[in-house]
Design an enzyme around this catalytic site. Structure first.
Site, PDB file in Angstrom:
ATOM      1  N   CYS A   1       0.897  -1.303   0.106  1.00  0.00           N
ATOM      2  CA  CYS A   1      -0.096  -0.050  -0.005  1.00  0.00           C
ATOM      3  C   CYS A   1       0.734   1.254  -0.026  1.00  0.00           C
ATOM      4  CB  CYS A   1      -0.900   0.055   1.272  1.00  0.00           C
ATOM      5  SG  CYS A   1      -2.001   1.395   1.405  1.00  0.00           S
TER       6      CYS A   1
ATOM      7  N   CYS B   1      -0.459   4.350   1.961  1.00  0.00           N
ATOM      8  CA  CYS B   1      -0.255   3.848   3.544  1.00  0.00           C
ATOM      9  C   CYS B   1       0.974   4.173   3.775  1.00  0.00           C
ATOM     10  CB  CYS B   1      -0.695   2.550   3.700  1.00  0.00           C
ATOM     11  SG  CYS B   1      -2.378   2.018   3.102  1.00  0.00           S
ATOM     12  N   ASP B   2       2.111   3.593   3.262  1.00  0.00           N
ATOM     13  CA  ASP B   2       3.306   3.695   3.488  1.00  0.00           C
ATOM     14  C   ASP B   2       4.587   4.490   2.952  1.00  0.00           C
ATOM     15  OD1 ASP B   2       2.570   1.486   5.304  1.00  0.00           O
ATOM     16  OD2 ASP B   2       2.660  -0.156   3.875  1.00  0.00           O
TER      17      ASP B   2
HETATM   18  P1  FAD Z   1     -10.169  -5.586   7.055  1.00  0.00           P
HETATM   19  O1  FAD Z   1      -9.202  -4.421   7.754  1.00  0.00           O
HETATM   20  O2  FAD Z   1      -9.979  -6.209   5.956  1.00  0.00           O
HETATM   21  O3  FAD Z   1     -10.607  -6.695   8.005  1.00  0.00           O
HETATM   22  C1  FAD Z   1     -11.494  -7.649   7.798  1.00  0.00           C
HETATM   23  C2  FAD Z   1     -11.173  -8.805   9.006  1.00  0.00           C
HETATM   24  O4  FAD Z   1     -12.347  -9.386   9.262  1.00  0.00           O
HETATM   25  C3  FAD Z   1     -10.223  -9.748   8.651  1.00  0.00           C
HETATM   26  O5  FAD Z   1      -9.010  -9.394   8.234  1.00  0.00           O
HETATM   27  C4  FAD Z   1     -10.689 -10.594   9.569  1.00  0.00           C
HETATM   28  O6  FAD Z   1      -9.783 -10.820  10.881  1.00  0.00           O
HETATM   29  C5  FAD Z   1     -12.177 -10.779   9.705  1.00  0.00           C
HETATM   30  N1  FAD Z   1     -12.826 -11.778   8.976  1.00  0.00           N
HETATM   31  C6  FAD Z   1     -12.616 -11.890   7.763  1.00  0.00           C
HETATM   32  N2  FAD Z   1     -13.373 -13.098   7.172  1.00  0.00           N
HETATM   33  C7  FAD Z   1     -13.814 -13.311   8.370  1.00  0.00           C
HETATM   34  C8  FAD Z   1     -14.976 -14.476   8.806  1.00  0.00           C
HETATM   35  N3  FAD Z   1     -15.300 -15.321   7.764  1.00  0.00           N
HETATM   36  N4  FAD Z   1     -15.428 -14.555  10.002  1.00  0.00           N
HETATM   37  C9  FAD Z   1     -15.101 -13.740  11.076  1.00  0.00           C
HETATM   38  N5  FAD Z   1     -14.264 -12.693  10.830  1.00  0.00           N
HETATM   39  C10 FAD Z   1     -13.644 -12.630   9.400  1.00  0.00           C
HETATM   40  N6  FAD Z   1      -5.561   2.125   5.295  1.00  0.00           N
HETATM   41  C11 FAD Z   1      -5.301   3.431   5.830  1.00  0.00           C
HETATM   42  O7  FAD Z   1      -6.535   4.271   5.628  1.00  0.00           O
HETATM   43  N7  FAD Z   1      -4.262   3.974   6.147  1.00  0.00           N
HETATM   44  C12 FAD Z   1      -2.972   3.164   6.341  1.00  0.00           C
HETATM   45  O8  FAD Z   1      -2.006   3.658   6.544  1.00  0.00           O
HETATM   46  C13 FAD Z   1      -3.296   2.041   5.985  1.00  0.00           C
HETATM   47  N8  FAD Z   1      -2.158   1.183   5.855  1.00  0.00           N
HETATM   48  C14 FAD Z   1      -2.178  -0.123   5.389  1.00  0.00           C
HETATM   49  C15 FAD Z   1      -1.096  -0.883   5.661  1.00  0.00           C
HETATM   50  C16 FAD Z   1      -1.159  -2.353   5.338  1.00  0.00           C
HETATM   51  C17 FAD Z   1      -0.073  -3.073   5.421  1.00  0.00           C
HETATM   52  C18 FAD Z   1      -2.195  -2.827   4.819  1.00  0.00           C
HETATM   53  C19 FAD Z   1      -2.612  -4.122   4.239  1.00  0.00           C
HETATM   54  C20 FAD Z   1      -3.635  -2.131   4.666  1.00  0.00           C
HETATM   55  C21 FAD Z   1      -3.494  -0.709   5.102  1.00  0.00           C
HETATM   56  N9  FAD Z   1      -4.432  -0.020   4.921  1.00  0.00           N
HETATM   57  C22 FAD Z   1      -4.556   1.395   5.457  1.00  0.00           C
HETATM   58  C23 FAD Z   1      -5.745  -0.229   4.436  1.00  0.00           C
HETATM   59  C24 FAD Z   1      -6.759  -0.698   5.232  1.00  0.00           C
HETATM   60  O9  FAD Z   1      -5.871  -1.435   6.570  1.00  0.00           O
HETATM   61  C25 FAD Z   1      -8.108  -1.417   4.927  1.00  0.00           C
HETATM   62  O10 FAD Z   1      -8.493  -0.583   4.006  1.00  0.00           O
HETATM   63  C26 FAD Z   1      -9.120  -1.586   6.140  1.00  0.00           C
HETATM   64  O11 FAD Z   1      -8.643  -2.097   6.978  1.00  0.00           O
HETATM   65  C27 FAD Z   1     -10.347  -2.340   5.544  1.00  0.00           C
HETATM   66  O12 FAD Z   1     -10.946  -2.477   6.504  1.00  0.00           O
HETATM   67  P2  FAD Z   1     -12.221  -3.439   6.620  1.00  0.00           P
HETATM   68  O13 FAD Z   1     -13.071  -2.962   7.399  1.00  0.00           O
HETATM   69  O14 FAD Z   1     -12.831  -3.682   5.058  1.00  0.00           O
HETATM   70  O15 FAD Z   1     -11.688  -4.925   6.938  1.00  0.00           O
END
Ligand code: FAD
Ligand code: NAP
Length: 322
Positions: free
Chosen positions: A142, A145-146
């Protein structure tokens, strides 16, 4: 038999924002936060990174895991029930909807009146030798992000991929790096022509076509080179880079929903009805990266979690009137 009024599947910013809104509206949601679901700890993708500097409200930045711990605390404070289990099977064909966790697949299902899917996505990786050692020590998935961290400032950087994300990330990184290499395995970019033109016009950017990556190298602590191969000439060389960004696509966590009558796009993301968090199944809502392949940020996920909670609350209250 367990029955939940509203079930939230997932535990990232989308899930917790939805939980906070629903709990404050006195609809006590039940969240299945996952147990290393898709290889990611409860709390989601932000638990895999260090400082988050673009989430409003934290002028000095905040550690990703700390931010997610605080969101979890806020969800619990307002009455969300959180269960540390992964949902492994669902049946949305009739109401109440049915869900099973990975430990109760042979037992009676959990039933629920409404569901918010917030299972997120994960960046595809290449599994190069050295990738594990330098992941988040020079390698990231990302750039937005980084990209701004000091180790990348005025240093040569590389982006792998040839789509819109790769082009956008490479252009973004030219703000920080001394030079950015875009490493494309084919002899053309898959990206839209406007993006391809922008990339071609950028003096700080060099495209290496028909090039594959072989190994991430470094001093044991930080990345300092990427071994690449020109597939036409077969020449192998080390490209000195301090940053390597993967932009080869993401996998939305939608496997367990694939047999449901939800609308998916060609890459498996759930399609929501524009301007809402509703899906094609009344009572099933989707929020966060699982329905967003463009923005993929914590703040946009949180925003869509809020939308899902408000849409869900309306759905529940209309149901109770009828
Ligand atoms: P996610 O964060 O993808 O989390 C979903 C979680 O739900 C899964 O990880 C798991 O734990 C759980 N889950 C999945 N399937 C199931 C299931 N079947 N049953 C129960 N639980 C389940 N964004 C920023 O705005 N700023 C940043 O600095 C930033 N840095 C990042 C750095 C990295 C290395 C990465 C990979 C991403 C970064 N992002 C950043 C992006 C950000 O993390 C994502 O956009 C955000 O976390 C997405 O949120 P979400 O709620 O969709 O779910
Ligand atoms: P994408 O379009 O699927 O492109 C992925 C790129 O990674 C492709 O060039 C692909 O190469 C390459 N790739 C995949 N696996 C690889 C591997 N193992 N080794 C090397 N390269 C590999 O993904 P995306 O760029 O993330 O875009 C996803 C969607 O979001 C698209 O619809 C895109 O248009 C959209 N998007 C739009 C914008 C915008 O409009 N501003 C910004 C970002 C994303 P091949 O081409 O050889 O398959």
């Amino acid at each position: 038999m367990v029955h939940n009024q509203v079930t939230i599947i997932g535990s990232g910013p989308a899930a917790h924002t939805a939980a906070i809104y629903l709990a404050r509206a006195e609809i006590k949601p039940t969240m299945y936060e996952g147990m290393m679901a898709n290889g990611i700890a409860a709390g989601g993708q932000l638990t895999t990174t260090t400082d988050i500097e673009n989430f409003p409200g934290f002028p000095l930045g905040i550690n990703g895991s700390t931010l997610m711990d605080q969101m979890r605390e806020q969800s619990v404070r307002f009455g969300t029930e959180i269960i540390t289990e992964t949902i492994s099977k669902v049946d949305f064909s009739s109401r109440p909807f049915k869900l099973w966790t990975e430990w109760n697949e042979d037992e009676a299902p959990i039933t629920t009146d409404a569901v918010i899917i917030a299972t997120g996505a994960s960046a595809k990786r290449l599994d190069l030798p050295g990738e594990e050692t330098y992941w988040q020590q020079g390698i990231s998935a990302c750039a937005v992000c980084d990209g701004a961290v000091p180790i990348f400032r005025n240093k040569p950087l590389a982006v792998i991929g040839g789509g819109d994300s790769a082009c956008e990330e490479a252009l973004f990184l030219t703000k920080y790096g001394s030079k950015v290499f875009l490493i494309v395995r084919k002899n053309f970019l898959r990206a839209s022509s406007i993006m391809a033109k922008r990339v071609a016009a950028c003096e700080k950017l060099e495209i290496l076509y028909e090039t594959v990556s072989l190994e991430a190298k470094g001093d044991g602590k930080l990345l300092n080179a990427l071994t690449i191969k020109d597939v036409k000439t077969e020449e192998v060389r080390d490209l000195p880079v301090s940053g390597l960004f993967y932009a080869i696509g993401h996998n939305p966590a939608t496997e367990i929903f694939k047999n449901e009558k939800l609308d998916f796009d060609e890459t498996g993301y759930i399609k929501t009805i524009p301007g809402t968090a509703s899906t094609t199944i009344p009572g099933v809502f989707a929020a966060g990266d699982v329905q967003d392949k463009i923005y993929r940020q914590a703040i946009t996920s949180a925003g869509s979690g809020c939308m899902a909670a408000l849409d869900c609350e309306k759905f529940i209250s209309e149901e109770s009137v009828n």
